[in-house]
Design a protein around this motif. Structure first.
Motif, PDB file in Angstrom:
ATOM      1  N   PRO A 151      32.902  43.106  44.326  1.00 52.95           N
ATOM      2  CA  PRO A 151      33.168  43.158  42.875  1.00 52.95           C
ATOM      3  C   PRO A 151      32.038  43.822  42.079  1.00 52.95           C
ATOM      4  CG  PRO A 151      32.558  40.940  43.536  1.00 52.95           C
ATOM      5  CD  PRO A 151      32.608  41.759  44.789  1.00 52.95           C
ATOM      6  N   GLU A 152      31.982  45.141  42.139  1.00 49.70           N
ATOM      7  CA  GLU A 152      30.940  45.894  41.442  1.00 49.70           C
ATOM      8  C   GLU A 152      31.448  46.425  40.105  1.00 49.70           C
ATOM      9  OE1 GLU A 152      29.030  48.988  43.645  1.00 49.70           O
ATOM     10  OE2 GLU A 152      28.608  47.684  45.342  1.00 49.70           O
ATOM     11  N   SER A 153      30.530  46.618  39.188  1.00 49.54           N
ATOM     12  CA  SER A 153      30.859  47.107  37.855  1.00 49.54           C
ATOM     13  C   SER A 153      31.646  48.416  37.900  1.00 49.54           C
ATOM     14  CB  SER A 153      29.575  47.296  37.044  1.00 49.54           C
ATOM     15  OG  SER A 153      29.864  47.877  35.796  1.00 49.54           O
ATOM     16  N   LYS A 154      31.189  49.376  38.692  1.00 46.03           N
ATOM     17  CA  LYS A 154      31.868  50.674  38.710  1.00 46.03           C
ATOM     18  C   LYS A 154      33.287  50.564  39.266  1.00 46.03           C
ATOM     19  CE  LYS A 154      30.190  52.497  43.140  1.00 46.03           C
ATOM     20  NZ  LYS A 154      29.487  53.616  43.771  1.00 46.03           N
ATOM     21  N   TYR A 155      33.541  49.598  40.125  1.00 49.94           N
ATOM     22  CA  TYR A 155      34.883  49.381  40.653  1.00 49.94           C
ATOM     23  C   TYR A 155      35.801  48.909  39.521  1.00 49.94           C
ATOM     24  CZ  TYR A 155      33.097  49.481  45.538  1.00 49.94           C
ATOM     25  OH  TYR A 155      32.540  49.837  46.736  1.00 49.94           O
ATOM     26  N   PHE A 156      35.301  47.947  38.731  1.00 46.38           N
ATOM     27  CA  PHE A 156      36.078  47.445  37.593  1.00 46.38           C
ATOM     28  C   PHE A 156      36.261  48.523  36.523  1.00 46.38           C
ATOM     29  CE2 PHE A 156      34.712  43.295  39.292  1.00 46.38           C
ATOM     30  CZ  PHE A 156      35.921  42.617  39.264  1.00 46.38           C
ATOM     31  N   PHE A 157      35.220  49.319  36.303  1.00 50.19           N
ATOM     32  CA  PHE A 157      35.301  50.383  35.303  1.00 50.19           C
ATOM     33  C   PHE A 157      36.422  51.361  35.649  1.00 50.19           C
ATOM     34  CE2 PHE A 157      34.432  54.546  33.605  1.00 50.19           C
ATOM     35  CZ  PHE A 157      34.058  54.293  32.295  1.00 50.19           C
ATOM     36  N   ASN A 158      36.447  51.809  36.893  1.00 50.33           N
ATOM     37  CA  ASN A 158      37.469  52.779  37.286  1.00 50.33           C
ATOM     38  C   ASN A 158      38.864  52.163  37.326  1.00 50.33           C
ATOM     39  OD1 ASN A 158      36.266  55.493  37.748  1.00 50.33           O
ATOM     40  ND2 ASN A 158      34.843  54.258  38.943  1.00 50.33           N
ATOM     41  N   LEU A 159      38.947  50.892  37.660  1.00 41.53           N
ATOM     42  CA  LEU A 159      40.229  50.187  37.589  1.00 41.53           C
ATOM     43  C   LEU A 159      40.714  50.169  36.135  1.00 41.53           C
ATOM     44  CD1 LEU A 159      42.516  48.411  38.721  1.00 41.53           C
ATOM     45  CD2 LEU A 159      40.960  46.447  38.470  1.00 41.53           C
ATOM     46  N   ALA A 160      39.816  49.840  35.223  1.00 39.77           N
ATOM     47  CA  ALA A 160      40.152  49.820  33.798  1.00 39.77           C
ATOM     48  C   ALA A 160      40.601  51.200  33.327  1.00 39.77           C
ATOM     49  CB  ALA A 160      38.944  49.350  32.984  1.00 39.77           C
ATOM     50  N   TYR A 161      39.904  52.223  33.784  1.00 43.75           N
ATOM     51  CA  TYR A 161      40.272  53.593  33.418  1.00 43.75           C
ATOM     52  C   TYR A 161      41.706  53.899  33.857  1.00 43.75           C
ATOM     53  CZ  TYR A 161      40.377  58.679  33.420  1.00 43.75           C
ATOM     54  OH  TYR A 161      40.742  59.997  33.209  1.00 43.75           O
ATOM     55  N   CYS A 162      42.057  53.488  35.065  1.00 46.56           N
ATOM     56  CA  CYS A 162      43.423  53.714  35.558  1.00 46.56           C
ATOM     57  C   CYS A 162      44.446  52.990  34.689  1.00 46.56           C
ATOM     58  CB  CYS A 162      43.553  53.274  37.011  1.00 46.56           C
ATOM     59  SG  CYS A 162      42.698  54.365  38.154  1.00 46.56           S
ATOM     60  N   TYR A 163      44.139  51.753  34.332  1.00 41.96           N
ATOM     61  CA  TYR A 163      45.052  51.020  33.446  1.00 41.96           C
ATOM     62  C   TYR A 163      45.170  51.733  32.089  1.00 41.96           C
ATOM     63  CZ  TYR A 163      45.952  46.991  36.429  1.00 41.96           C
ATOM     64  OH  TYR A 163      46.385  46.162  37.446  1.00 41.96           O
ATOM     65  N   ALA A 164      44.072  52.247  31.573  1.00 44.53           N
ATOM     66  CA  ALA A 164      44.117  52.979  30.302  1.00 44.53           C
ATOM     67  C   ALA A 164      44.992  54.223  30.437  1.00 44.53           C
ATOM     68  CB  ALA A 164      42.710  53.351  29.859  1.00 44.53           C
ATOM     69  N   MET A 165      44.865  54.928  31.546  1.00 43.28           N
ATOM     70  CA  MET A 165      45.656  56.131  31.762  1.00 43.28           C
ATOM     71  C   MET A 165      47.133  55.798  31.978  1.00 43.28           C
ATOM     72  SD  MET A 165      43.482  58.390  31.160  1.00 43.28           S
ATOM     73  CE  MET A 165      44.429  59.847  31.521  1.00 43.28           C
ATOM     74  N   CYS A 166      47.408  54.589  32.417  1.00 43.02           N
ATOM     75  CA  CYS A 166      48.795  54.125  32.583  1.00 43.02           C
ATOM     76  C   CYS A 166      49.307  53.435  31.309  1.00 43.02           C
ATOM     77  CB  CYS A 166      48.901  53.170  33.778  1.00 43.02           C
ATOM     78  SG  CYS A 166      48.696  53.990  35.371  1.00 43.02           S
ATOM     79  N   VAL A 167      48.516  53.535  30.250  1.00 38.51           N
ATOM     80  CA  VAL A 167      48.835  52.987  28.930  1.00 38.51           C
ATOM     81  C   VAL A 167      49.075  51.471  28.970  1.00 38.51           C
ATOM     82  CG1 VAL A 167      50.073  53.412  26.767  1.00 38.51           C
ATOM     83  CG2 VAL A 167      49.915  55.233  28.455  1.00 38.51           C
ATOM     84  N   ASN A 168      48.199  50.793  29.673  1.00 35.44           N
ATOM     85  CA  ASN A 168      48.205  49.334  29.671  1.00 35.44           C
ATOM     86  C   ASN A 168      46.874  48.914  29.045  1.00 35.44           C
ATOM     87  OD1 ASN A 168      48.073  46.579  30.207  1.00 35.44           O
ATOM     88  ND2 ASN A 168      49.213  46.777  32.119  1.00 35.44           N
ATOM     89  N   LYS A 169      46.831  48.936  27.707  1.00 32.03           N
ATOM     90  CA  LYS A 169      45.583  48.683  26.986  1.00 32.03           C
ATOM     91  C   LYS A 169      45.023  47.293  27.241  1.00 32.03           C
ATOM     92  CE  LYS A 169      47.105  50.603  22.904  1.00 32.03           C
ATOM     93  NZ  LYS A 169      46.971  50.818  21.455  1.00 32.03           N
ATOM     94  N   GLN A 170      45.898  46.313  27.364  1.00 26.71           N
ATOM     95  CA  GLN A 170      45.433  44.937  27.547  1.00 26.71           C
ATOM     96  C   GLN A 170      44.653  44.796  28.862  1.00 26.71           C
ATOM     97  OE1 GLN A 170      48.525  41.993  27.424  1.00 26.71           O
ATOM     98  NE2 GLN A 170      47.097  40.300  27.318  1.00 26.71           N
ATOM     99  N   LYS A 171      45.212  45.300  29.951  1.00 24.84           N
ATOM    100  CA  LYS A 171      44.508  45.211  31.231  1.00 24.84           C
ATOM    101  C   LYS A 171      43.282  46.123  31.235  1.00 24.84           C
ATOM    102  CE  LYS A 171      48.017  43.412  34.265  1.00 24.84           C
ATOM    103  NZ  LYS A 171      48.738  43.531  35.524  1.00 24.84           N
ATOM    104  N   ALA A 172      43.393  47.283  30.613  1.00 24.09           N
ATOM    105  CA  ALA A 172      42.239  48.183  30.538  1.00 24.09           C
ATOM    106  C   ALA A 172      41.082  47.492  29.832  1.00 24.09           C
ATOM    107  CB  ALA A 172      42.619  49.471  29.810  1.00 24.09           C
ATOM    108  N   LEU A 173      41.359  46.872  28.704  1.00 27.32           N
ATOM    109  CA  LEU A 173      40.314  46.175  27.954  1.00 27.32           C
ATOM    110  C   LEU A 173      39.724  45.033  28.767  1.00 27.32           C
ATOM    111  CD1 LEU A 173      38.794  46.096  25.304  1.00 27.32           C
ATOM    112  CD2 LEU A 173      40.592  44.644  24.371  1.00 27.32           C
ATOM    113  N   TYR A 174      40.580  44.278  29.453  1.00 29.30           N
ATOM    114  CA  TYR A 174      40.109  43.164  30.279  1.00 29.30           C
ATOM    115  C   TYR A 174      39.132  43.662  31.360  1.00 29.30           C
ATOM    116  CZ  TYR A 174      40.108  39.394  33.685  1.00 29.30           C
ATOM    117  OH  TYR A 174      39.709  38.419  34.563  1.00 29.30           O
TER     118      TYR A 174
END
Length: 118
Positions: free
Chosen positions: A65-88
């Motif tokens: 569970p590294e920061s950059k792993y979560f960051f890129n996961l969030a980026y994918c959610y943002a690109m999939c237009v899931n703002k809630q999960k991206a923000l989380y």
């Protein structure tokens, strides 16, 4: 040469589809498994296949569970237009590394998108 090292060499040539196959083989062989999964997902980002990257990032995070792993996961959610999960997940990444200015910028952009104009 190990699968992971071969995959890195192919990744550096920007042949992301071939790199994915090698990273998957590396993960299957437990050859730098978390990094192989993470790099597989990053290849999908380069191919703009964000939805395919998401479950792979979750698998990598389960191992490391590294920061950059979560960051890129969030980026994918943002690109999939899931703002809630991206923000989380951007918040999770920032919790792990609150010096990450890109993470802070991403959070602020998402928060601005929630604000209602006067």
């Amino acid at each position: 040469m190990e699968y992971f090292q071969k995959a890195n060499a192919i990744y550096n040539t920007k042949d992301y589809s071939r790199a994915i196959a090698l990273y998957r083989k590396a993960a299957e062989m437990k050859d730098n498994e978390a990094s192989a999964l993470y790099n597989t997902a990053v290849c999908f980002i380069h191919l703009k296949e964000y939805a395919k990257a998401i479950p792979i990032f979750h698998s990598a995070i389960a191992l490391r569970p590294e920061s950059k792993y979560f960051f890129n996961l969030a980026y994918c959610y943002a690109m999939c237009v899931n703002k809630q999960k991206a923000l989380y997940y951007f918040n999770t990444a920032w919790t792990l590394n609150n010096e990450d200015e890109d993470c802070e910028k991403a959070i602020n952009l998402l928060l601005k998108s929630y604000r209602i104009a006067p």
